[in-house]
Scaffold this active site. Structure first.
Site, short mmCIF file in Angstrom:
data_model
loop_
_atom_site.label_atom_id
_atom_site.label_comp_id
_atom_site.label_asym_id
_atom_site.label_seq_id
_atom_site.Cartn_x
_atom_site.Cartn_y
_atom_site.Cartn_z
N ARG A 76 -16.85 5.39 10.50
CA ARG A 76 -15.62 5.79 9.81
C ARG A 76 -14.58 6.27 10.82
O ARG A 76 -13.40 6.02 10.69
CB ARG A 76 -15.91 6.88 8.75
CG ARG A 76 -14.63 7.46 8.16
CD ARG A 76 -14.76 8.07 6.77
NE ARG A 76 -15.94 8.90 6.59
CZ ARG A 76 -16.12 10.10 7.14
NH1 ARG A 76 -15.21 10.62 7.93
NH2 ARG A 76 -17.23 10.78 6.91
N TYR A 128 7.43 -6.45 -2.62
CA TYR A 128 6.10 -6.93 -3.00
C TYR A 128 5.61 -6.11 -4.20
O TYR A 128 5.78 -4.88 -4.23
CB TYR A 128 5.17 -6.77 -1.79
CG TYR A 128 3.74 -7.11 -2.09
CD1 TYR A 128 3.36 -8.43 -2.30
CD2 TYR A 128 2.77 -6.12 -2.19
CE1 TYR A 128 2.04 -8.76 -2.59
CE2 TYR A 128 1.45 -6.44 -2.47
CZ TYR A 128 1.10 -7.75 -2.67
OH TYR A 128 -0.20 -8.07 -2.96
N ASP A 202 7.52 -3.65 6.48
CA ASP A 202 6.42 -4.53 6.06
C ASP A 202 6.71 -5.92 6.66
O ASP A 202 7.62 -6.61 6.23
CB ASP A 202 6.39 -4.59 4.52
CG ASP A 202 5.30 -5.52 3.99
OD1 ASP A 202 4.85 -6.41 4.72
OD2 ASP A 202 4.90 -5.34 2.82
N LYS A 227 -3.09 -12.10 5.07
CA LYS A 227 -2.21 -13.27 5.06
C LYS A 227 -2.30 -14.02 6.39
O LYS A 227 -3.35 -14.51 6.72
CB LYS A 227 -0.79 -12.83 4.73
CG LYS A 227 -0.70 -11.80 3.57
CD LYS A 227 -0.97 -12.42 2.21
CE LYS A 227 -1.15 -11.37 1.13
NZ LYS A 227 -0.01 -10.52 0.88
C1 LIG Z 1 -0.04 -9.17 0.34
C2 LIG Z 1 1.04 -8.27 0.70
C3 LIG Z 1 0.85 -6.90 0.80
C4 LIG Z 1 -0.46 -6.24 0.44
O1 LIG Z 1 -1.51 -6.65 1.26
P1 LIG Z 1 -3.03 -6.70 0.71
O2 LIG Z 1 -3.78 -7.08 1.95
O3 LIG Z 1 -3.07 -7.70 -0.39
O4 LIG Z 1 -3.35 -5.33 0.23
C5 LIG Z 1 1.93 -6.11 1.17
N1 LIG Z 1 3.13 -6.64 1.42
C6 LIG Z 1 3.36 -7.96 1.34
C7 LIG Z 1 4.70 -8.48 1.65
C8 LIG Z 1 2.33 -8.82 0.97
O5 LIG Z 1 2.57 -10.10 0.86
#
Ligand SMILES: *Cc1c(COP(=O)(O)O)cnc(C)c1O
Length: 440
Positions: A76, A128, A202, A227
Site C-alpha cells: 500500500r 467528463y 485532465d 485510455k
Molecule cells: C475515462 C476518463 C476519466 C476517468 O478515468 P477512469 O480510469 O475511467 O476512472 C477521466 N477523465 C476523462 C477525460 C476520461 O476520459
C-alpha cells in the site's frame, strides 16, 4: 545507494531506490525523443530482467526487528513495480514526481482531497461525466463550492477567481464537444489573481505523447491510464504528475492513507502499454484524420481538432503535438444516430477511448448519461451526437464499415459508384436507393 540513484533523487525527494529505476541516468543524461523515452527503461534488477518484474508481494521483510524497514515494507505504501512505473511516467510527463493509482477517477479523488470545506473550484461546463459526478458529490456533501463556467472563454473565468479559489480544473479537448481550453492563459490569470490556487488539468484526451500541461503552467496533471496509456482496455489505472514535491507528498499521503495505489500486476501492464504509446497514437491519429475528412466531405458537422474547420484549430495546435483520436459528428436525428451506431460491425458500441479497437457511442445515452437531460441541454450537448474513438485497424475497413452503417441508417445515399451524404437534412434521408442496405 549508488551514485546514479542519488542523482535521480531530484530535489532531495526520498523515492525508494533499487530495483525500481526507470532510467537511472535521468538527470544530466541525453534526452531522447519521446518515442524513444517511452520504450527506454532500465532497472537494477538482480538478474538483469529486460522487463521490470511484477513484485506480487504485499509485504517485504526487514533485516531485523530494530533495523527498520528496507526501501519497501508494505505494498500500500510502496512497491518496486509501481515505483518503476511512476518514475517512467514522471519522465514522459515532464514531471518531478508521478503517482499511479487504481483509476482516472481515483486520481481525481486523490487530488480533490487537497480541498477543504468552503474552498471554491472553478471548472468547465463540458466535463467528463465521472468528473461531473464527483464534483457534484463534493459540492453536496463536503462543503466545496463548484463553479461551472464556459472555460473556452478566458474572460468568463477571470471574474470568478478569488482568494477562495483553491482549484481550477480543466480538460482539453473536452469530450464529446471537442472544445479547446486555453490552458496557458487560464493558468497565468489564475496564478496572478491567487498564488495559492492550483491549476489541475485532465490530460486523458491527449496523453503525454501529445501534450504536457505542466509545461503550460498547470500545477497538477492527471489522466486516466485506462485510455491511451494502457491502450488495450484490459486494465483501469490513473496517473498524476506534479513538479512541486510538496504537492506530491500530500498526494502520496492520501494514496498511502486510503490504499488506492495501482496494484503490482496492473503497474506491470500499464508499463507495457506505455512502451507502445507512440506507435499506437500515430496510427490512431492518422486513422482519425482520414475518418474526420471522410465525414466532413460528406456534409456532416464534424468536431475534430485535426480539421482546419475546427474553430479553435490554432489554439489547439499551440498547446498540443497532435489532434488525438476522438472525434464526434452529428446526424440531425437521434434515431438516425442510434441506427448508425447499431449498424456498425467493426466499431464496438462502448464507452471509453484510447484503445487499439475502434469504438462508437452516443454520449448522451452512454458516457454522459449521468448528466441529467436538462443540464445536457443547457450545455448544448446535441442528443444525436455520435462519438468515434478510432483504433489501429486498417482505415479503409473502418471507413467502409461506417459508410455501410450510414447508408443503412439512412443518413447517406448510395449512387452507382459512390456514396453521397444526405446527411443533415432529414427529409433527404428518404431518397436512398434500393441498394442502400448492402450498397457500400
Ligand atoms: C475515462 C476518463 C476519466 C476517468 O478515468 P477512469 O480510469 O475511467 O476512472 C477521466 N477523465 C476523462 C477525460 C476520461 O476520459
Amino acid at each position: 545507494m549508488s551514485d546514479s540513484v542519488k542523482r535521480l533523487d531530484l530535489n532531495g525527494h526520498k523515492l525508494p531506490p533499487s530495483p525500481a529505476l526507470s532510467s537511472p541516468r535521468n538527470s544530466g543524461r541525453h534526452r531522447y525523443a519521446l518515442a524513444t523515452e517511452l520504450v527506454y527503461t532500465e532497472t537494477n534488477d538482480q538478474y538483469g530482467a529486460s522487463s521490470m518484474p511484477i513484485y506480487q508481494s504485499a509485504t517485504f521483510k526487514q533485516p531485523s526487528a530494530t533495523a527498520g524497514a528496507n526501501d519497501y515494507d508494505y505494498t500500500r505504501s510502496g512497491n518496486p513495480t509501481r515505483t518503476h512505473l511512476e518514475r517512467h511516467l514522471a519522465k514522459i510527463m515532464n514531471a518531478t514526481r508521478a503517482l499511479a493509482v487504481g483509476s482516472g477517477m481515483g486520481a481525481l479523488d486523490v487530488i480533490t482531497r487537497l480541498l477543504r470545506p468552503g474552498d471554491e473550484v472553478i471548472t468547465g461546463d463540458d466535463l467528463y461525466g465521472g468528473t461531473n459526478r464527483l464534483l457534484a458529490y463534493l459540492s453536496s456533501n463536503q462543503g466545496i463550492i463548484v463553479h461551472h463556467v464556459d472555460t473556452t472563454n478566458v474572460d468568463a473565468v477571470r471574474p470568478i477567481v478569488s482568494d477562495k479559489t483553491a482549484m481550477v480544473l480543466l480538460e482539453s479537448p473536452t469530450n464529446p464537444l471537442i472544445k479547446i481550453i486555453d490552458i496557458a492563459s487560464i493558468a497565468r490569470l489564475v496564478h496572478q489573481a491567487n498564488g495559492r490556487a492550483l491549476v489541475v488539468v485532465d490530460n486523458t484526451m491527449l496523453s503525454p505523447m501529445l501534450s504536457n500541461p505542466l509545461d503550460l503552467g498547470a500545477d497538477i496533471v492527471y489522466e486516466s491510464g485506462t485510455k491511451y496509456l494502457s491502450g488495450h482496455h484490459d486494465i483501469m489505472a490513473g496517473v498524476i504528475g506534479v513538479n512541486d514535491t510538496a504537492i506530491g507528498d500530500k498526494l502520496y499521503f492520501t494514496i498511502n492513507a486510503t490504499g488506492c495505489g495501482l496494484s503490482p500486476n496492473d503497474s506491470f501492464l500499464l508499463m507495457r502499454g506505455v512502451k507502445t504509446l507512440a506507435i499506437r497514437m500515430e496510427k490512431q491519429q492518422a486513422n482519425a484524420q482520414r475518418i474526420a475528412e471522410f465525414l466532413e466531405s460528406h456534409g456532416f458537422r464534424v468536431r475534430y481538432p485535426g480539421l482546419k474547420s475546427h474553430p479553435q484549430y490554432n489554439l489547439h495546435w499551440s498547446m498540443a503535438r497532435g489532434a488525438g483520436a476522438v472525434l464526434s459528428f452529428e446526424t440531425g436525428s437521434v434515431s438516425v444516430s442510434e441506427r448508425i451506431v447499431e449498424a456498425t460491425r467493426l466499431w464496438g458500441i462502448s464507452v471509453s477511448f484510447g484503445c487499439v479497437n475502434s469504438l462508437i457511442s452516443m454520449p448522451c445515452q452512454m458516457s454522459h448519461a449521468s448528466i441529467d437531460a436538462q443540464t445536457r441541454k443547457e450545455r448544448q450537448l446535441p442528443e444525436d451526437i455520435i462519438r468515434l474513438c478510432v483504433g489501429i485497424e486498417d482505415v479503409n475497413d473502418l471507413i467502409d464499415d461506417l459508410s455501410r452503417a450510414l447508408v443503412q441508417a439512412g443518413s447517406m445515399a448510395v449512387t452507382r459508384d459512390s456514396v453521397k451524404a444526405v446527411g443533415l437534412c432529414p427529409s433527404a434521408q428518404r431518397s436512398i436507393g434500393p441498394n442502400a442496405d448492402e450498397g457500400v
